[in-house]
Motif scaffolding. Structure first.
Motif, PDB file in Angstrom:
ATOM      1  N   MET A   1       0.805  -1.221   0.000  1.00 55.29           N
ATOM      2  CA  MET A   1       0.000   0.000   0.000  1.00 55.29           C
ATOM      3  C   MET A   1       0.843   1.279   0.000  1.00 55.29           C
ATOM      4  O   MET A   1       0.437   2.280  -0.570  1.00 55.29           O
ATOM      5  CB  MET A   1      -0.932   0.025   1.224  1.00 55.29           C
ATOM      6  CG  MET A   1      -1.988  -1.050   1.190  1.00 55.29           C
ATOM      7  SD  MET A   1      -3.109  -0.897  -0.216  1.00 55.29           S
ATOM      8  CE  MET A   1      -3.220  -2.591  -0.733  1.00 55.29           C
ATOM      9  N   ASP A   2       2.003   1.251   0.660  1.00 57.53           N
ATOM     10  CA  ASP A   2       2.824   2.461   0.672  1.00 57.53           C
ATOM     11  C   ASP A   2       4.305   2.110   0.564  1.00 57.53           C
ATOM     12  O   ASP A   2       4.674   0.927   0.504  1.00 57.53           O
ATOM     13  CB  ASP A   2       2.514   3.345   1.899  1.00 57.53           C
ATOM     14  CG  ASP A   2       2.833   2.670   3.229  1.00 57.53           C
ATOM     15  OD1 ASP A   2       3.790   1.867   3.283  1.00 57.53           O
ATOM     16  OD2 ASP A   2       2.131   2.952   4.221  1.00 57.53           O
ATOM     17  N   ASP A   3       5.129   3.132   0.536  1.00 59.79           N
ATOM     18  CA  ASP A   3       6.558   2.916   0.283  1.00 59.79           C
ATOM     19  C   ASP A   3       7.234   2.142   1.413  1.00 59.79           C
ATOM     20  O   ASP A   3       8.133   1.333   1.174  1.00 59.79           O
ATOM     21  CB  ASP A   3       7.270   4.261   0.092  1.00 59.79           C
ATOM     22  CG  ASP A   3       6.826   4.950  -1.186  1.00 59.79           C
ATOM     23  OD1 ASP A   3       6.311   4.258  -2.088  1.00 59.79           O
ATOM     24  OD2 ASP A   3       6.979   6.181  -1.278  1.00 59.79           O
ATOM     25  N   GLN A   4       6.809   2.393   2.647  1.00 64.43           N
ATOM     26  CA  GLN A   4       7.406   1.662   3.764  1.00 64.43           C
ATOM     27  C   GLN A   4       7.027   0.186   3.706  1.00 64.43           C
ATOM     28  O   GLN A   4       7.891  -0.683   3.922  1.00 64.43           O
ATOM     29  CB  GLN A   4       6.954   2.264   5.108  1.00 64.43           C
ATOM     30  CG  GLN A   4       7.701   1.677   6.299  1.00 64.43           C
ATOM     31  CD  GLN A   4       9.212   1.927   6.229  1.00 64.43           C
ATOM     32  OE1 GLN A   4       9.632   3.068   6.138  1.00 64.43           O
ATOM     33  NE2 GLN A   4      10.020   0.871   6.256  1.00 64.43           N
ATOM     34  N   ASN A   5       5.753  -0.092   3.381  1.00 59.95           N
ATOM     35  CA  ASN A   5       5.335  -1.488   3.202  1.00 59.95           C
ATOM     36  C   ASN A   5       6.193  -2.149   2.120  1.00 59.95           C
ATOM     37  O   ASN A   5       6.626  -3.301   2.248  1.00 59.95           O
ATOM     38  CB  ASN A   5       3.878  -1.614   2.749  1.00 59.95           C
ATOM     39  CG  ASN A   5       2.855  -0.935   3.632  1.00 59.95           C
ATOM     40  OD1 ASN A   5       1.783  -0.558   3.135  1.00 59.95           O
ATOM     41  ND2 ASN A   5       3.162  -0.762   4.922  1.00 59.95           N
ATOM     42  N   TYR A   6       6.422  -1.405   1.044  1.00 59.79           N
ATOM     43  CA  TYR A   6       7.194  -1.923  -0.095  1.00 59.79           C
ATOM     44  C   TYR A   6       8.621  -2.269   0.349  1.00 59.79           C
ATOM     45  O   TYR A   6       9.120  -3.360   0.073  1.00 59.79           O
ATOM     46  CB  TYR A   6       7.206  -0.883  -1.218  1.00 59.79           C
ATOM     47  CG  TYR A   6       7.911  -1.311  -2.468  1.00 59.79           C
ATOM     48  CD1 TYR A   6       7.231  -2.005  -3.474  1.00 59.79           C
ATOM     49  CD2 TYR A   6       9.265  -1.033  -2.661  1.00 59.79           C
ATOM     50  CE1 TYR A   6       7.880  -2.404  -4.638  1.00 59.79           C
ATOM     51  CE2 TYR A   6       9.920  -1.434  -3.814  1.00 59.79           C
ATOM     52  CZ  TYR A   6       9.228  -2.109  -4.803  1.00 59.79           C
ATOM     53  OH  TYR A   6       9.883  -2.513  -5.934  1.00 59.79           O
ATOM     54  N   GLU A   7       9.235  -1.330   1.062  1.00 61.90           N
ATOM     55  CA  GLU A   7      10.613  -1.573   1.520  1.00 61.90           C
ATOM     56  C   GLU A   7      10.664  -2.749   2.495  1.00 61.90           C
ATOM     57  O   GLU A   7      11.575  -3.588   2.423  1.00 61.90           O
ATOM     58  CB  GLU A   7      11.181  -0.322   2.202  1.00 61.90           C
ATOM     59  CG  GLU A   7      11.401   0.849   1.258  1.00 61.90           C
ATOM     60  CD  GLU A   7      12.303   0.500   0.073  1.00 61.90           C
ATOM     61  OE1 GLU A   7      13.241  -0.300   0.261  1.00 61.90           O
ATOM     62  OE2 GLU A   7      12.041   0.999  -1.033  1.00 61.90           O
ATOM     63  N   ASP A   8       9.700  -2.812   3.397  1.00 59.68           N
ATOM     64  CA  ASP A   8       9.670  -3.918   4.367  1.00 59.68           C
ATOM     65  C   ASP A   8       9.496  -5.264   3.650  1.00 59.68           C
ATOM     66  O   ASP A   8      10.135  -6.259   4.008  1.00 59.68           O
ATOM     67  CB  ASP A   8       8.531  -3.712   5.377  1.00 59.68           C
ATOM     68  CG  ASP A   8       8.800  -2.545   6.326  1.00 59.68           C
ATOM     69  OD1 ASP A   8       9.977  -2.132   6.454  1.00 59.68           O
ATOM     70  OD2 ASP A   8       7.839  -2.049   6.944  1.00 59.68           O
ATOM     71  N   LEU A   9       8.630  -5.286   2.642  1.00 60.68           N
ATOM     72  CA  LEU A   9       8.413  -6.530   1.893  1.00 60.68           C
ATOM     73  C   LEU A   9       9.671  -6.916   1.124  1.00 60.68           C
ATOM     74  O   LEU A   9      10.019  -8.110   1.054  1.00 60.68           O
ATOM     75  CB  LEU A   9       7.235  -6.363   0.925  1.00 60.68           C
ATOM     76  CG  LEU A   9       5.855  -6.365   1.576  1.00 60.68           C
ATOM     77  CD1 LEU A   9       4.790  -5.904   0.585  1.00 60.68           C
ATOM     78  CD2 LEU A   9       5.505  -7.746   2.120  1.00 60.68           C
ATOM     79  N   MET A  10      10.362  -5.917   0.572  1.00 62.57           N
ATOM     80  CA  MET A  10      11.603  -6.219  -0.164  1.00 62.57           C
ATOM     81  C   MET A  10      12.634  -6.870   0.760  1.00 62.57           C
ATOM     82  O   MET A  10      13.382  -7.754   0.342  1.00 62.57           O
ATOM     83  CB  MET A  10      12.182  -4.937  -0.774  1.00 62.57           C
ATOM     84  CG  MET A  10      11.352  -4.363  -1.900  1.00 62.57           C
ATOM     85  SD  MET A  10      11.214  -5.460  -3.318  1.00 62.57           S
ATOM     86  CE  MET A  10      12.446  -4.823  -4.391  1.00 62.57           C
ATOM     87  N   HIS A  11      12.637  -6.447   2.024  1.00 59.90           N
ATOM     88  CA  HIS A  11      13.572  -7.047   2.989  1.00 59.90           C
ATOM     89  C   HIS A  11      13.122  -8.444   3.414  1.00 59.90           C
ATOM     90  O   HIS A  11      13.942  -9.305   3.698  1.00 59.90           O
ATOM     91  CB  HIS A  11      13.722  -6.137   4.210  1.00 59.90           C
ATOM     92  CG  HIS A  11      14.619  -4.973   3.962  1.00 59.90           C
ATOM     93  ND1 HIS A  11      14.152  -3.676   3.819  1.00 59.90           N
ATOM     94  CD2 HIS A  11      15.964  -4.898   3.790  1.00 59.90           C
ATOM     95  CE1 HIS A  11      15.171  -2.869   3.577  1.00 59.90           C
ATOM     96  NE2 HIS A  11      16.273  -3.578   3.556  1.00 59.90           N
ATOM     97  N   LEU A  12      11.813  -8.638   3.484  1.00 59.05           N
ATOM     98  CA  LEU A  12      11.279  -9.941   3.894  1.00 59.05           C
ATOM     99  C   LEU A  12      11.394 -10.997   2.792  1.00 59.05           C
ATOM    100  O   LEU A  12      11.438 -12.197   3.083  1.00 59.05           O
ATOM    101  CB  LEU A  12       9.794  -9.809   4.252  1.00 59.05           C
ATOM    102  CG  LEU A  12       9.411  -9.343   5.639  1.00 59.05           C
ATOM    103  CD1 LEU A  12       7.901  -9.093   5.695  1.00 59.05           C
ATOM    104  CD2 LEU A  12       9.810 -10.403   6.673  1.00 59.05           C
ATOM    105  N   ALA A  13      11.414 -10.556   1.550  1.00 55.55           N
ATOM    106  CA  ALA A  13      11.397 -11.500   0.425  1.00 55.55           C
ATOM    107  C   ALA A  13      12.590 -12.451   0.521  1.00 55.55           C
ATOM    108  O   ALA A  13      13.727 -12.008   0.686  1.00 55.55           O
ATOM    109  CB  ALA A  13      11.426 -10.731  -0.891  1.00 55.55           C
ATOM    110  N   PRO A  14      12.349 -13.755   0.412  1.00 62.14           N
ATOM    111  CA  PRO A  14      13.423 -14.721   0.621  1.00 62.14           C
ATOM    112  C   PRO A  14      14.345 -14.911  -0.581  1.00 62.14           C
ATOM    113  O   PRO A  14      15.345 -15.614  -0.459  1.00 62.14           O
ATOM    114  CB  PRO A  14      12.662 -16.019   0.929  1.00 62.14           C
ATOM    115  CG  PRO A  14      11.343 -15.858   0.250  1.00 62.14           C
ATOM    116  CD  PRO A  14      11.029 -14.399   0.264  1.00 62.14           C
ATOM    117  N   SER A  15      14.025 -14.313  -1.720  1.00 60.00           N
ATOM    118  CA  SER A  15      14.867 -14.501  -2.903  1.00 60.00           C
ATOM    119  C   SER A  15      14.683 -13.316  -3.842  1.00 60.00           C
ATOM    120  O   SER A  15      13.722 -12.548  -3.720  1.00 60.00           O
ATOM    121  CB  SER A  15      14.474 -15.787  -3.650  1.00 60.00           C
ATOM    122  OG  SER A  15      13.155 -15.647  -4.167  1.00 60.00           O
ATOM    123  N   VAL A  16      15.584 -13.189  -4.783  1.00 57.86           N
ATOM    124  CA  VAL A  16      15.457 -12.128  -5.791  1.00 57.86           C
ATOM    125  C   VAL A  16      14.180 -12.338  -6.592  1.00 57.86           C
ATOM    126  O   VAL A  16      13.443 -11.390  -6.895  1.00 57.86           O
ATOM    127  CB  VAL A  16      16.701 -12.120  -6.713  1.00 57.86           C
ATOM    128  CG1 VAL A  16      16.490 -11.171  -7.877  1.00 57.86           C
ATOM    129  CG2 VAL A  16      17.939 -11.738  -5.925  1.00 57.86           C
TER     130      VAL A  16
END
Ligand code: 4NP
Length: 169
Positions: free
Chosen positions: A98-113
């Motif tokens: 929904m927002d940029d912080q969510n996006y950044e947090d999800l990018m960090h949580l993602a287990p792979s490229v």
């Protein structure tokens, strides 16, 4: 008729909406997207869910103010809040922030490229509304909830069109 590779393969297309608390924006997006998919007769072709970066509201229904605003437009929100988990990147084809912080947090949580490629910004599906993120209505008045629903309705319609027109496949 649909053109999506996954949909044509009889595999469900799985969409996860993510915000911070999973009690305002993402359950509303889930309810709106579900409504669109139902109207298109595609309910059996999609799995739709929502989750929060923050797990402190887990088990709660959507915020009463969002439930009221959504019901006024015909969306009955019945989601039970939960936190995003690493497995979500396996289970879902698309993870919509929904927002940029969510996006950044999800990018960090993602287990792979590969998993990071599933993460999209909800506002990237807006065409008439010129905003870069879906604002958090939690500390706003009722007009804030209505404004967020306006944004989510447009973004969900465009997201649906993009999926069935194979934008991500
Ligand atoms: P949401 O709104 O991310 O759209 O569900 C929020 C709800 C609660 C909190 C933050 C945002 N909170 O910190 O409690």
């Amino acid at each position: 008729m649909n053109n999506s590779k996954d949909l044509n393969n009889n595999k469900k297309y799985n969409v996860l909406f993510v915000c911070l608390g999973n009690i305002c924006r993402s359950p509303a997006a889930e309810g709106i997207f579900r409504h669109i998919v139902n109207e298109k007769g595609m309910a059996d072709r999609f799995e739709i869910d929502s989750a929060g970066i923050y797990g402190g509201h887990a088990g709660q229904h959507p915020d009463r103010r969002m439930r009221t605003a959504a019901l006024y437009r015909g969306y009955a929100l019945s989601h039970s809040a939960r936190q995003v988990r690493s497995l979500d990147f396996m289970d879902f084809d698309l993870v919509v922030a929904m927002d940029d912080q969510n996006y950044e947090d999800l990018m960090h949580l993602a287990p792979s490229v590969e998993a990071t490629h599933k993460i999209k910004r909800m506002a990237s599906f807006l065409t008439t509304h010129k905003v870069s993120y879906i604002p958090d209505p939690y500390y706003m008045g009722s007009e804030g909830f209505s404004m967020v629903l306006d944004l989510l309705e447009e973004a969900c319609l465009n997201l649906y069109d993009n999926i069935v027109n194979s934008e991500f496949i």
